[in-house]
Structures are given as structure tokens and as C-alpha cells.
Design a protein around this motif. Structure first.
Motif, PDB file in Angstrom:
ATOM      1  N   VAL A 134       0.716  -1.178   0.000  1.00  0.00           N
ATOM      2  CA  VAL A 134       0.084  -0.026  -0.054  1.00  0.00           C
ATOM      3  C   VAL A 134       0.915   1.420   0.097  1.00  0.00           C
ATOM      4  CG1 VAL A 134      -1.925   1.388   1.122  1.00  0.00           C
ATOM      5  CG2 VAL A 134      -1.938  -1.291   1.139  1.00  0.00           C
ATOM      6  N   ALA A 135       0.523   2.098  -1.015  1.00  0.00           N
ATOM      7  CA  ALA A 135       1.111   3.282  -0.905  1.00  0.00           C
ATOM      8  C   ALA A 135       0.343   4.521  -0.222  1.00  0.00           C
ATOM      9  CB  ALA A 135       1.417   3.824  -2.356  1.00  0.00           C
ATOM     10  N   VAL A 136       0.754   5.096   0.798  1.00  0.00           N
ATOM     11  CA  VAL A 136       0.198   6.170   1.429  1.00  0.00           C
ATOM     12  C   VAL A 136       0.590   7.501   0.901  1.00  0.00           C
ATOM     13  CG1 VAL A 136      -0.957   6.976   3.689  1.00  0.00           C
ATOM     14  CG2 VAL A 136      -0.459   4.508   3.496  1.00  0.00           C
ATOM     15  N   LEU A 137      -0.127   8.381   0.552  1.00  0.00           N
ATOM     16  CA  LEU A 137       0.120   9.573  -0.011  1.00  0.00           C
ATOM     17  C   LEU A 137      -0.539  10.767   0.966  1.00  0.00           C
ATOM     18  CD1 LEU A 137       0.802   7.686  -2.539  1.00  0.00           C
ATOM     19  CD2 LEU A 137       0.355   9.604  -3.988  1.00  0.00           C
ATOM     20  N   GLY A 138      -0.132  11.985   1.015  1.00  0.00           N
ATOM     21  CA  GLY A 138      -0.799  12.776   1.559  1.00  0.00           C
ATOM     22  C   GLY A 138      -0.870  14.466   0.985  1.00  0.00           C
ATOM     23  N   LEU A 139      -1.843  15.055   1.032  1.00  0.00           N
ATOM     24  CA  LEU A 139      -1.922  16.328   0.564  1.00  0.00           C
ATOM     25  C   LEU A 139      -2.587  17.490   1.307  1.00  0.00           C
ATOM     26  CD1 LEU A 139      -3.357  15.705  -3.079  1.00  0.00           C
ATOM     27  CD2 LEU A 139      -1.238  16.560  -2.558  1.00  0.00           C
ATOM     28  N   VAL A 140      -2.060  18.621   1.557  1.00  0.00           N
ATOM     29  CA  VAL A 140      -2.575  19.488   2.303  1.00  0.00           C
ATOM     30  C   VAL A 140      -3.106  20.823   1.337  1.00  0.00           C
ATOM     31  CG1 VAL A 140      -0.529  20.968   2.586  1.00  0.00           C
ATOM     32  CG2 VAL A 140      -2.404  21.331   4.261  1.00  0.00           C
ATOM     33  N   ASP A 141      -4.206  21.327   1.669  1.00  0.00           N
ATOM     34  CA  ASP A 141      -4.923  22.461   0.834  1.00  0.00           C
ATOM     35  C   ASP A 141      -4.060  23.569   0.847  1.00  0.00           C
ATOM     36  OD1 ASP A 141      -6.293  24.052  -0.638  1.00  0.00           O
ATOM     37  OD2 ASP A 141      -8.350  23.633   0.324  1.00  0.00           O
ATOM     38  N   PRO A 142      -3.373  24.213  -0.192  1.00  0.00           N
ATOM     39  CA  PRO A 142      -2.636  25.251  -0.131  1.00  0.00           C
ATOM     40  C   PRO A 142      -3.525  26.508   0.272  1.00  0.00           C
ATOM     41  CG  PRO A 142      -1.986  24.032  -1.937  1.00  0.00           C
ATOM     42  CD  PRO A 142      -3.323  23.558  -1.623  1.00  0.00           C
ATOM     43  N   GLU A 143      -4.814  26.578   0.204  1.00  0.00           N
ATOM     44  CA  GLU A 143      -5.479  27.714   0.362  1.00  0.00           C
ATOM     45  C   GLU A 143      -5.745  27.841   1.800  1.00  0.00           C
ATOM     46  OE1 GLU A 143      -9.153  27.962  -1.951  1.00  0.00           O
ATOM     47  OE2 GLU A 143      -8.139  27.814  -3.978  1.00  0.00           O
ATOM     48  N   THR A 144      -5.765  26.965   2.650  1.00  0.00           N
ATOM     49  CA  THR A 144      -5.850  26.937   3.889  1.00  0.00           C
ATOM     50  C   THR A 144      -4.554  27.117   4.765  1.00  0.00           C
ATOM     51  OG1 THR A 144      -5.977  24.294   4.270  1.00  0.00           O
ATOM     52  CG2 THR A 144      -7.966  25.701   3.582  1.00  0.00           C
ATOM     53  N   VAL A 145      -3.407  26.996   4.163  1.00  0.00           N
ATOM     54  CA  VAL A 145      -2.149  26.624   5.041  1.00  0.00           C
ATOM     55  C   VAL A 145      -1.848  27.978   5.446  1.00  0.00           C
ATOM     56  CG1 VAL A 145       0.289  26.147   4.648  1.00  0.00           C
ATOM     57  CG2 VAL A 145      -1.398  24.544   3.837  1.00  0.00           C
ATOM     58  N   ARG A 146      -1.562  28.198   6.731  1.00  0.00           N
ATOM     59  CA  ARG A 146      -1.148  29.451   7.492  1.00  0.00           C
ATOM     60  C   ARG A 146       0.574  29.138   7.937  1.00  0.00           C
ATOM     61  NH1 ARG A 146      -4.453  30.440   4.862  1.00  0.00           N
ATOM     62  NH2 ARG A 146      -6.527  31.666   5.162  1.00  0.00           N
ATOM     63  N   VAL A 147       1.737  29.468   7.493  1.00  0.00           N
ATOM     64  CA  VAL A 147       2.727  29.223   8.238  1.00  0.00           C
ATOM     65  C   VAL A 147       3.750  30.662   7.873  1.00  0.00           C
ATOM     66  CG1 VAL A 147       2.723  26.738   7.695  1.00  0.00           C
ATOM     67  CG2 VAL A 147       3.599  28.273   5.684  1.00  0.00           C
ATOM     68  N   GLU A 148       4.666  30.619   8.399  1.00  0.00           N
ATOM     69  CA  GLU A 148       5.549  31.761   8.672  1.00  0.00           C
ATOM     70  C   GLU A 148       6.243  31.750   7.027  1.00  0.00           C
ATOM     71  OE1 GLU A 148       5.984  34.034  10.899  1.00  0.00           O
ATOM     72  OE2 GLU A 148       4.771  33.144  12.509  1.00  0.00           O
ATOM     73  N   ALA A 149       6.571  33.131   6.717  1.00  0.00           N
ATOM     74  CA  ALA A 149       7.030  33.415   5.355  1.00  0.00           C
ATOM     75  C   ALA A 149       8.293  32.779   5.269  1.00  0.00           C
ATOM     76  CB  ALA A 149       7.255  34.756   5.029  1.00  0.00           C
ATOM     77  N   GLY A 150       8.603  32.048   4.397  1.00  0.00           N
ATOM     78  CA  GLY A 150       9.851  31.185   4.249  1.00  0.00           C
ATOM     79  C   GLY A 150      10.064  29.945   5.100  1.00  0.00           C
ATOM     80  N   GLU A 151       8.998  29.614   5.649  1.00  0.00           N
ATOM     81  CA  GLU A 151       8.990  28.270   6.620  1.00  0.00           C
ATOM     82  C   GLU A 151       8.551  27.126   5.484  1.00  0.00           C
ATOM     83  OE1 GLU A 151       7.377  26.336  10.554  1.00  0.00           O
ATOM     84  OE2 GLU A 151       6.257  27.711   9.649  1.00  0.00           O
ATOM     85  N   ALA A 152       7.757  27.345   4.598  1.00  0.00           N
ATOM     86  CA  ALA A 152       7.257  26.240   3.891  1.00  0.00           C
ATOM     87  C   ALA A 152       6.541  26.808   2.752  1.00  0.00           C
ATOM     88  CB  ALA A 152       6.290  25.296   4.788  1.00  0.00           C
ATOM     89  N   LEU A 153       6.268  26.074   1.793  1.00  0.00           N
ATOM     90  CA  LEU A 153       5.432  26.347   0.685  1.00  0.00           C
ATOM     91  C   LEU A 153       4.426  25.030   0.532  1.00  0.00           C
ATOM     92  CD1 LEU A 153       4.685  28.355  -1.843  1.00  0.00           C
ATOM     93  CD2 LEU A 153       6.599  27.186  -3.019  1.00  0.00           C
ATOM     94  N   ALA A 154       3.172  25.283   0.127  1.00  0.00           N
ATOM     95  CA  ALA A 154       2.301  24.297  -0.257  1.00  0.00           C
ATOM     96  C   ALA A 154       1.847  24.379  -1.807  1.00  0.00           C
ATOM     97  CB  ALA A 154       1.127  24.284   0.654  1.00  0.00           C
ATOM     98  N   LEU A 155       2.304  23.552  -2.472  1.00  0.00           N
ATOM     99  CA  LEU A 155       2.180  23.218  -3.847  1.00  0.00           C
ATOM    100  C   LEU A 155       0.568  22.678  -4.047  1.00  0.00           C
ATOM    101  CD1 LEU A 155       5.440  21.838  -5.033  1.00  0.00           C
ATOM    102  CD2 LEU A 155       4.737  24.179  -4.928  1.00  0.00           C
ATOM    103  N   SER A 156      -0.055  23.255  -5.386  1.00  0.00           N
ATOM    104  CA  SER A 156      -1.180  22.563  -5.560  1.00  0.00           C
ATOM    105  C   SER A 156      -0.970  21.388  -6.139  1.00  0.00           C
ATOM    106  CB  SER A 156      -1.680  23.583  -6.780  1.00  0.00           C
ATOM    107  OG  SER A 156      -1.185  22.978  -8.244  1.00  0.00           O
ATOM    108  N   TRP A 157      -2.257  20.407  -5.930  1.00  0.00           N
ATOM    109  CA  TRP A 157      -2.179  19.173  -6.230  1.00  0.00           C
ATOM    110  C   TRP A 157      -1.773  18.690  -7.903  1.00  0.00           C
ATOM    111  CZ3 TRP A 157      -5.652  17.003  -9.935  1.00  0.00           C
ATOM    112  CH2 TRP A 157      -6.609  17.621 -10.247  1.00  0.00           C
ATOM    113  N   ARG A 158      -2.226  19.751  -8.556  1.00  0.00           N
ATOM    114  CA  ARG A 158      -1.888  19.696 -10.060  1.00  0.00           C
ATOM    115  C   ARG A 158      -0.544  19.753 -10.144  1.00  0.00           C
ATOM    116  NH1 ARG A 158      -6.555  22.313  -9.494  1.00  0.00           N
ATOM    117  NH2 ARG A 158      -8.348  21.676 -10.775  1.00  0.00           N
TER     118      ARG A 158
END
Length: 279
Positions: free
Chosen positions: A117-141
Motif C-alpha cells: 500500500v502506498a500512502v500519500l498525503g496532500l494539504v490544501d494550499p488555500e488553508t495553509v498558514r505558515v511563517e514566510a519562508g518556512e514552507a510552501l504548499a504546492l497545488s495538487w496539479r
């Protein structure tokens, strides 16, 4: 944290059945009550989150997707608990802004009853709130196709833990029918009866700890899903993969698991000590 020991009792009972091999996962939005917390609440929230992770690990739920609420204390907080095989966050689209490499595991591999079983995960970029430069959430596309191409020929079953909305998950299923199951930790609170889009099954369990979602599967290979008895003719003849879904209410009448209840009480003592120190 009140429902954790009841969740542990039910989960351990299910996992103990040798005739029903289980994969226990958390879909996301596990740790915090909101995407953003007031600074004065953060210390107590971190203590609680640590207790939640430890309790879930003890009940065998060591795989977790990342929801927007899990990021309330920052990415570094999540990464300090990235301790496989005991506990692993999975997110293929939460990346380093400079290198574009995933900050957490993009794929986790698990063996269940002889299936890879391959388990994958996606977080929705429109809802992510992180400090600038800490992380970037790419779109699933921009992030999902390459990972699916990598695992498609290696996996017997592809499971996606998604923080996206139902509409987005339906779109994902239409474009990538190689995904067998999408478990949501999305924008709408509540249990969701499973639905099928092409060859993908989509469902969601209430994220507030009031229910445990149980999905029983008689797997006949990637293809059509059908709801029904696992011993139905469709299952035995190999015409479809058959599923039966239920949501177990974690009522007061459900017994507490002693091990996890002890951990919950220990976390409460830490919270009491922190509160006294803050006064």
C-alpha cells in the motif's frame, strides 16, 4: 483529549482480529482546534498536541496526513515528531520554498495482508498558514502527478490522505483514477457516506474525535468498487472490490483503554503545571 482512550479501546479491538488485517491512519487536522491560535494559548496547545500524537502512536495509528490545523504551531513542530516507524507525517506537497523538496515524507509504504500500500498525503494550499519562508504548499496539479507516476507500478493499492475539499477530491479522482481510496480531512465537519468517482472511493470521518471510521474491504484489484457484504457474489467472483463502511460513535459507554487513559491523565497534569506557571 477525552475521547482518545475510548478511540484506543475500539482501535485495539479491531486491530487484534487476525482475520481482518488492518491499516490504521489519521487523515489530518489531528492536533489543534483551529488553523491559527492566540499566542497565549500556544504553550498549552503544544502540550496537548504532543499527548495526542503519543496516544495515537500507542493505539497503532502511526501514519498521519497533514491538515491545515496541524500546522498551527508551525512546520518545525511537526518535524520534531517525524520519528518513523513509530510516527510518520505524510505530505507530498508541503515543500521547502527554496529547493521544492518535501519537508515530510511524500509517500509511506505499508504491507497489509500481502498488499503493498502506498500512502500519500496532500494539504490544501488555500488553508495553509505558515511563517514566510518556512514552507510552501504546492497545488495538487503541480505535485501529485509525478508522485503517482513513481508509485503506480509498484503499489497494489494507492491511498490518498487529503486535506482538500470534496469538490477538489472529486476532481482529483476524475483525473487520477489510479488512486483507489481518498480519505478526507477536509473543510466540512462530519461523517461522509462513501461515494465513488470512476475507480476511486472517497469518504470522511468526523475530525473532532467523536467517531472512529471503519472501512472493511474485500480487495479484488484496481477497478470497480461496490458496497455490500464482503462475502457477496461480486466479491467472491472477483467482479469488484467490495466495501462496507461504518462510523463507530465514541460514546461515554465505550470503555477506556487503560494505557492511553494513563497518558491522557499525564498530559492533563502537564497542562495543570503549565497553567500554574503562567499565572
Amino acid at each position: 483529549m477525552g475521547g482518545l482512550s475510548k478511540k484506543a479501546f475500539v482501535t485495539k479491538q479491531l486491530a487484534a482480529d487476525p482475520n481482518r488485517p488492518a491499516l490504521i491512519v489519521n487523515t489530518g487536522n489531528l492536533l489543534f482546534p483551529a488553523d491559527v491560535l492566540p499566542p497565549e494559548d500556544m504553550a498549552a496547545a503544544r502540550i496537548t498536541a504532543g499527548g495526542v500524537i503519543e496516544a495515537n502512536q500507542k493505539m497503532g495509528a502511526g501514519v498521519a496526513g497533514v491538515g491545515s490545523r496541524d500546522l498551527a504551531a508551525g512546520v518545525a513542530f511537526l518535524r520534531q515528531y517525524q520519528k518513523p516507524p513509530g510516527w510518520s507525517w505524510v505530505s507530498l506537497n508541503l515543500v521547502d520554498p527554496g529547493t521544492r523538496k518535501p519537508l515530510l515524507a511524500p509517500v509511506l509504504w505499508r504491507q497489509v495482508n500481502g498488499l503493498k500500500v502506498a500512502v500519500l498525503g496532500l494539504v490544501d494550499p488555500e488553508t495553509v498558514r505558515v511563517e514566510a519562508g518556512e514552507a510552501l504548499a504546492l497545488s495538487w496539479r503541480d505535485s501529485l502527478p509525478a508522485v503517482l507516476a513513481e508509485v503506480k507500478g509498484k503499489a497494489d493499492f494507492i491511498l490518498l490522505l487529503s486535506n482538500y475539499s470534496l469538490a477538489d477530491n472529486q476532481d482529483i479522482a476524475r483525473k487520477h483514477d489510479e488512486i483507489d481510496l481518498i480519505l478526507q480531512a477536509g473543510h466540512v465537519v462530519g461523517n461522509m457516506t462513501p461515494l465513488t468517482i470512476n475507480k476511486t472511493l472517497i469518504t470522511q470521518t468526523e475530525t473532532r474525535g467523536k467517531y472512529l471510521g471503519v472501512l472493511d474491504v474485500n480487495w479484488n484489484g484496481h477497478g470497480r468498487w461496490q458496497e455490500g457484504e464482503l462475502s457477496s457474489p461480486a466479491a467472491t467472483e472477483g467482479k469488484a472490490s467490495v466495501f462496507a463502511n461504518r462510523f463507530v460513535a465514541l460514546k461515554l459507554s465505550v470503555p477506556n483503554d487503560p494505557e492511553v487513559e494513563g497518558m491522557v491523565q499525564q498530559t492533563q497534569r502537564q497542562l495543570d503545571k503549565q497553567q500554574r506557571g503562567a499565572q
